[in-house]
Write a protein that holds these residues in place. Structure first.
Motif, PDB file in Angstrom:
ATOM      1  N   THR A 259       0.832  -1.204   0.000  1.00  0.00           N
ATOM      2  CA  THR A 259       0.000   0.000   0.000  1.00  0.00           C
ATOM      3  C   THR A 259       0.868   1.254   0.000  1.00  0.00           C
ATOM      4  OG1 THR A 259      -0.070   0.001   2.422  1.00  0.00           O
ATOM      5  CG2 THR A 259      -1.830  -1.177   1.259  1.00  0.00           C
ATOM      6  N   PRO A 260       0.311   2.403  -0.375  1.00  0.00           N
ATOM      7  CA  PRO A 260       1.046   3.669  -0.289  1.00  0.00           C
ATOM      8  C   PRO A 260       1.243   4.089   1.170  1.00  0.00           C
ATOM      9  CG  PRO A 260      -0.841   3.823  -1.787  1.00  0.00           C
ATOM     10  CD  PRO A 260      -0.988   2.558  -1.030  1.00  0.00           C
ATOM     11  N   LEU A 261       2.246   4.930   1.400  1.00  0.00           N
ATOM     12  CA  LEU A 261       2.449   5.501   2.732  1.00  0.00           C
ATOM     13  C   LEU A 261       1.306   6.468   3.040  1.00  0.00           C
ATOM     14  CD1 LEU A 261       4.387   5.865   5.211  1.00  0.00           C
ATOM     15  CD2 LEU A 261       5.256   7.893   4.019  1.00  0.00           C
ATOM     16  N   LYS A 262       0.726   6.325   4.230  1.00  0.00           N
ATOM     17  CA  LYS A 262      -0.412   7.160   4.597  1.00  0.00           C
ATOM     18  C   LYS A 262      -0.245   7.792   5.978  1.00  0.00           C
ATOM     19  CE  LYS A 262      -3.624   4.331   1.882  1.00  0.00           C
ATOM     20  NZ  LYS A 262      -4.844   3.472   1.929  1.00  0.00           N
ATOM     21  N   ARG A 263       0.994   7.817   6.487  1.00  0.00           N
ATOM     22  CA  ARG A 263       1.199   8.352   7.829  1.00  0.00           C
ATOM     23  C   ARG A 263       2.621   8.843   8.006  1.00  0.00           C
ATOM     24  NH1 ARG A 263       3.826   4.474  11.247  1.00  0.00           N
ATOM     25  NH2 ARG A 263       4.154   2.466  10.176  1.00  0.00           N
ATOM     26  N   LYS A 264       2.833   9.567   9.085  1.00  0.00           N
ATOM     27  CA  LYS A 264       4.172  10.010   9.459  1.00  0.00           C
ATOM     28  C   LYS A 264       4.972   8.802   9.931  1.00  0.00           C
ATOM     29  CE  LYS A 264       6.474  13.465  12.369  1.00  0.00           C
ATOM     30  NZ  LYS A 264       6.247  14.545  13.377  1.00  0.00           N
ATOM     31  N   LEU A 265       6.287   8.833   9.710  1.00  0.00           N
ATOM     32  CA  LEU A 265       7.103   7.654   9.995  1.00  0.00           C
ATOM     33  C   LEU A 265       8.501   8.082  10.426  1.00  0.00           C
ATOM     34  CD1 LEU A 265       6.964   4.493   9.729  1.00  0.00           C
ATOM     35  CD2 LEU A 265       7.929   4.770   7.440  1.00  0.00           C
ATOM     36  N   ALA A 266       9.127   7.278  11.278  1.00  0.00           N
ATOM     37  CA  ALA A 266      10.521   7.487  11.677  1.00  0.00           C
ATOM     38  C   ALA A 266      11.235   6.138  11.645  1.00  0.00           C
ATOM     39  CB  ALA A 266      10.606   8.101  13.064  1.00  0.00           C
ATOM     40  N   VAL A 267      12.363   6.065  10.942  1.00  0.00           N
ATOM     41  CA  VAL A 267      13.120   4.815  10.790  1.00  0.00           C
ATOM     42  C   VAL A 267      14.612   5.105  10.854  1.00  0.00           C
ATOM     43  CG1 VAL A 267      11.377   3.588   9.432  1.00  0.00           C
ATOM     44  CG2 VAL A 267      13.027   5.074   8.275  1.00  0.00           C
ATOM     45  N   ASP A 268      15.387   4.044  11.017  1.00  0.00           N
ATOM     46  CA  ASP A 268      16.850   4.190  10.992  1.00  0.00           C
ATOM     47  C   ASP A 268      17.341   4.566   9.596  1.00  0.00           C
ATOM     48  OD1 ASP A 268      17.189   3.441  13.714  1.00  0.00           O
ATOM     49  OD2 ASP A 268      17.060   1.324  13.153  1.00  0.00           O
ATOM     50  N   VAL A 269      16.796   3.877   8.575  1.00  0.00           N
ATOM     51  CA  VAL A 269      17.245   4.093   7.195  1.00  0.00           C
ATOM     52  C   VAL A 269      16.035   4.170   6.271  1.00  0.00           C
ATOM     53  CG1 VAL A 269      18.741   3.288   5.329  1.00  0.00           C
ATOM     54  CG2 VAL A 269      19.304   2.712   7.696  1.00  0.00           C
TER      55      VAL A 269
ATOM     56  N   TYR B 148       6.592   0.379   0.749  1.00  0.00           N
ATOM     57  CA  TYR B 148       5.458   1.164   0.259  1.00  0.00           C
ATOM     58  C   TYR B 148       5.573   1.356  -1.255  1.00  0.00           C
ATOM     59  CZ  TYR B 148       5.066   2.362   5.203  1.00  0.00           C
ATOM     60  OH  TYR B 148       4.943   2.305   6.572  1.00  0.00           O
ATOM     61  N   GLU B 149       4.475   1.051  -1.960  1.00  0.00           N
ATOM     62  CA  GLU B 149       4.375   1.342  -3.379  1.00  0.00           C
ATOM     63  C   GLU B 149       3.529   2.594  -3.573  1.00  0.00           C
ATOM     64  OE1 GLU B 149       4.807  -2.995  -5.464  1.00  0.00           O
ATOM     65  OE2 GLU B 149       2.808  -2.460  -4.780  1.00  0.00           O
ATOM     66  N   ALA B 150       3.523   3.111  -4.806  1.00  0.00           N
ATOM     67  CA  ALA B 150       2.799   4.354  -5.104  1.00  0.00           C
ATOM     68  C   ALA B 150       3.156   5.426  -4.079  1.00  0.00           C
ATOM     69  CB  ALA B 150       1.287   4.105  -5.137  1.00  0.00           C
ATOM     70  N   SER B 151       4.431   5.511  -3.755  1.00  0.00           N
ATOM     71  CA  SER B 151       4.902   6.427  -2.712  1.00  0.00           C
ATOM     72  C   SER B 151       6.137   7.169  -3.208  1.00  0.00           C
ATOM     73  CB  SER B 151       5.222   5.650  -1.428  1.00  0.00           C
ATOM     74  OG  SER B 151       4.058   5.017  -0.927  1.00  0.00           O
ATOM     75  N   GLU B 152       5.883   8.278  -3.896  1.00  0.00           N
ATOM     76  CA  GLU B 152       6.969   9.052  -4.476  1.00  0.00           C
ATOM     77  C   GLU B 152       7.560  10.015  -3.454  1.00  0.00           C
ATOM     78  OE1 GLU B 152       7.985  11.869  -8.348  1.00  0.00           O
ATOM     79  OE2 GLU B 152       5.918  11.280  -7.923  1.00  0.00           O
ATOM     80  N   VAL B 153       8.884  10.038  -3.381  1.00  0.00           N
ATOM     81  CA  VAL B 153       9.583  11.000  -2.532  1.00  0.00           C
ATOM     82  C   VAL B 153       9.670  12.316  -3.298  1.00  0.00           C
ATOM     83  CG1 VAL B 153      11.744  11.544  -1.342  1.00  0.00           C
ATOM     84  CG2 VAL B 153      10.910   9.178  -1.410  1.00  0.00           C
ATOM     85  N   THR B 154       9.060  13.357  -2.761  1.00  0.00           N
ATOM     86  CA  THR B 154       9.022  14.648  -3.458  1.00  0.00           C
ATOM     87  C   THR B 154       9.961  15.674  -2.848  1.00  0.00           C
ATOM     88  OG1 THR B 154       7.115  15.270  -2.102  1.00  0.00           O
ATOM     89  CG2 THR B 154       6.672  14.343  -4.284  1.00  0.00           C
ATOM     90  N   GLU B 155      10.534  15.379  -1.685  1.00  0.00           N
ATOM     91  CA  GLU B 155      11.434  16.345  -1.073  1.00  0.00           C
ATOM     92  C   GLU B 155      12.383  15.637  -0.117  1.00  0.00           C
ATOM     93  OE1 GLU B 155      11.162  20.810   0.890  1.00  0.00           O
ATOM     94  OE2 GLU B 155       9.461  19.458   1.070  1.00  0.00           O
TER      95      GLU B 155
END
Length: 504
Positions: A17-27, A193-200
């Motif tokens: 699924t696409p990313l639909k929330r705020k997230l924090a990860v190591d990498v 996550y698919e359909a999840s483009e990084v725009t910035e």
């Protein structure tokens, strides 16, 4: 006829699924091809939390349009690499590819991935319209043999009948089945996550904007083929991308009867070169023939490229009826080596793989994992995106990488001494490849064969046969084992694993 690649018609990849929330990860990893998925897999295996982002579907980009040759033989001929960079640097570049093949093999077995992986020989050969022997091919064979790659010059190779070089221990697999296996093995700390483009991409603190949501990360890996370097620093992105050249490569595929073509990989010396491999299937085989590369956007007649490939395949098998045709893109650097490493603090990129995307993409994953963990890696300076045009200076590859250790990336990957138990005489021991697996085989004076794992139980180096004392000795840290695998001397504390093979 379908214009989709052979691999993407029935990819079998899981959906995300696409990313639909705020997230924090190591990498955070951007890019859902072999580089990005392999990197996310490696990092989550190390216990890190990882987020993998793909703007479309996983495997739909250039990984899904490859012909999936898995080889250490670079597009840049070995004699030219040696001339440009020296023997140690050339050897290191090929070692990286060979380490990647072994890494893929080990991952396939560790995760039980059904992806048609097989070890095969590869042939670099004169194109069919060349009638005279190529001295450079003999030079390549001699250099590759001297550097430990087991190459042999052959005056007449299979199928094509022209002179060429045989390279053992290359491989092939179904790339999307492999990626599907990696994705299915992701643990709870790996988010895909698919359909999840990084725009910035923002720095200090490092964070991304994905589908309008903020993602905080301690490290960023950009595995997008043509790399992004963050919208915040357009000048740096422009300068980096100006060093890359995009080429379009064409491929066709046709079913052929089983046994029509040898189980091997082929590349010729034409410019642009052509390449062939065969994919096994239940009732037949599928021949994949490619080439006709040109700079993207600089060919007025793409249909002619396919036409020339179809003519070439027909010369190899007159009954081959083409059912698939597709094109992909490869990225090349000015000096023929990939760019893998940091372009900014905590921002790691990987690109410029040319025709070695399957191996260099895997190497990039290994290097990214090492870089995040601040571990030394043998190829850091060699593939550094900021390297000078020509690497200079004296480099003792063996001495500089003993603590990697060197034997883990080279001696363990060296060509086996045979594929049959009959190669082992009374009183001898050899490392064999039997049914795709390396085995340490010895034969006592009565003719009895003993087979054990060749991997030292201390730190994983490959043991060697001590003919004088008929023991298996580890060249890394000195452990010694009896022919039957029991520990004679440490630091290893555990015997070599037993291996059961079919009798002669």
């Amino acid at each position: 006829m379908t214009t989709r690649s052979y691999w993407t018609v029935r990819p079998g990849l899981p959906r995300f699924t696409p990313l639909k929330r705020k997230l924090a990860v190591d990498v955070a990893v951007i890019g859902g091809g072999i580089t990005g998925i392999s990197t996310a897999y490696a990092l989550q295996k190390a216990g890190l939390s990882v987020a993998l982002f793909e703007r479309d579907r996983f495997g739909r980009g250039d990984t899904g349009h490859t012909t999936a040759h898995v080889t250490c033989v670079t597009d840049q001929r070995l004699n030219k690499l040696v001339s440009s960079f020296g023997r140690d640097h050339a050897q290191a570049a090929w070692d990286a590819g060979r380490a990647a093949i072994q890494h893929i093999h080990d991952t396939v077995h560790a995760e039980n991935i059904d992806c048609d992986f097989a070890w095969l020989p590869g042939y670099l050969h004169a194109s069919p319209d060349e009638s005279t022997e190529d001295g450079d091919l003999k030079e390549d064979a001699n250099l590759a043999a001297a550097l430990g790659f087991g190459a042999v010059y052959e005056p007449k190779i299979p199928l094509f009948g022209t002179h060429g070089v045989r390279f053992p221990d290359q491989a092939r697999f179904n790339p999307l089945k492999y990626l599907a296996g990696l994705l299915r093995s992701f643990g709870p700390k790996a988010h895909a996550y698919e359909a999840s483009e990084v725009t910035e991409v923002q720095e200090d603190p490092l964070r991304l904007t994905v589908n309008g949501h903020e993602v905080h990360c301690g490290y960023l890996v950009i595995a997008t083929h043509v790399p992004l370097t963050g919208l915040k620093n357009v000048l740096r992105a422009t300068v980096f991308q100006s060093k890359l050249a995009a080429y379009t490569s064409y491929a066709i595929g046709a079913p052929v009867p089983k046994g029509s073509f040898p189980e091997a990989l082929f590349w010729d010396t034409a410019d642009p070169y052509r390449y062939l491999r065969v994919e096994p299937r239940a009732r037949d085989s599928f021949a994949i023939y490619g080439g006709e590369d040109h700079k993207t956007g600089q060919e007025d007649d793409p249909a002619g490229c396919f036409g020339r490939l179809e003519k070439g395949l027909a010369q190899l098998h007159s009954a081959a009826k083409v059912t698939h045709r597709w094109s992909g893109q490869v990225i090349e650097t000015p000096d023929g080596l990939p760019y893998i490493g940091e372009v900014a603090d905590k921002q790691f990129v990987a690109t410029g793989f040319a025709g070695n995307g399957m191996t260099f993409g895997t190497v990039a994953a290994m290097m990214a994992a090492d870089r995040f963990a601040s571990r030394k890696n043998p190829w850091t300076n060699l593939f550094d995106p900021a390297r000078t045009k020509v690497l200079t200076g004296v480099w003792d590859y063996l001495r500089e990488n003993l603590d990697y250790p060197y034997y883990l990336i080279r001696d363990r990957l060296a060509g086996s001494e045979g594929t049959e138990l009959s190669a082992v005489k009374k009183g001898e021991g050899k490392i064999l490849r039997l049914k795709g697996e390396r085995v340490a085989a010895s034969r006592d004076n009565a003719g009895k064969v003993i087979t054990v794992s060749p991997v030292c139980t201390h730190l994983g180096c490959l043991v060697r046969w001590n003919a004088a004392e008929r023991t298996w000795d580890c060249p890394c840290h000195g452990s010694r084992f009896a022919a039957s695998g029991e520990v004679i001397a440490g630091p290893a504390e555990t015997a070599l694993e037993k291996r059961t093979v079919d009798c002669e």
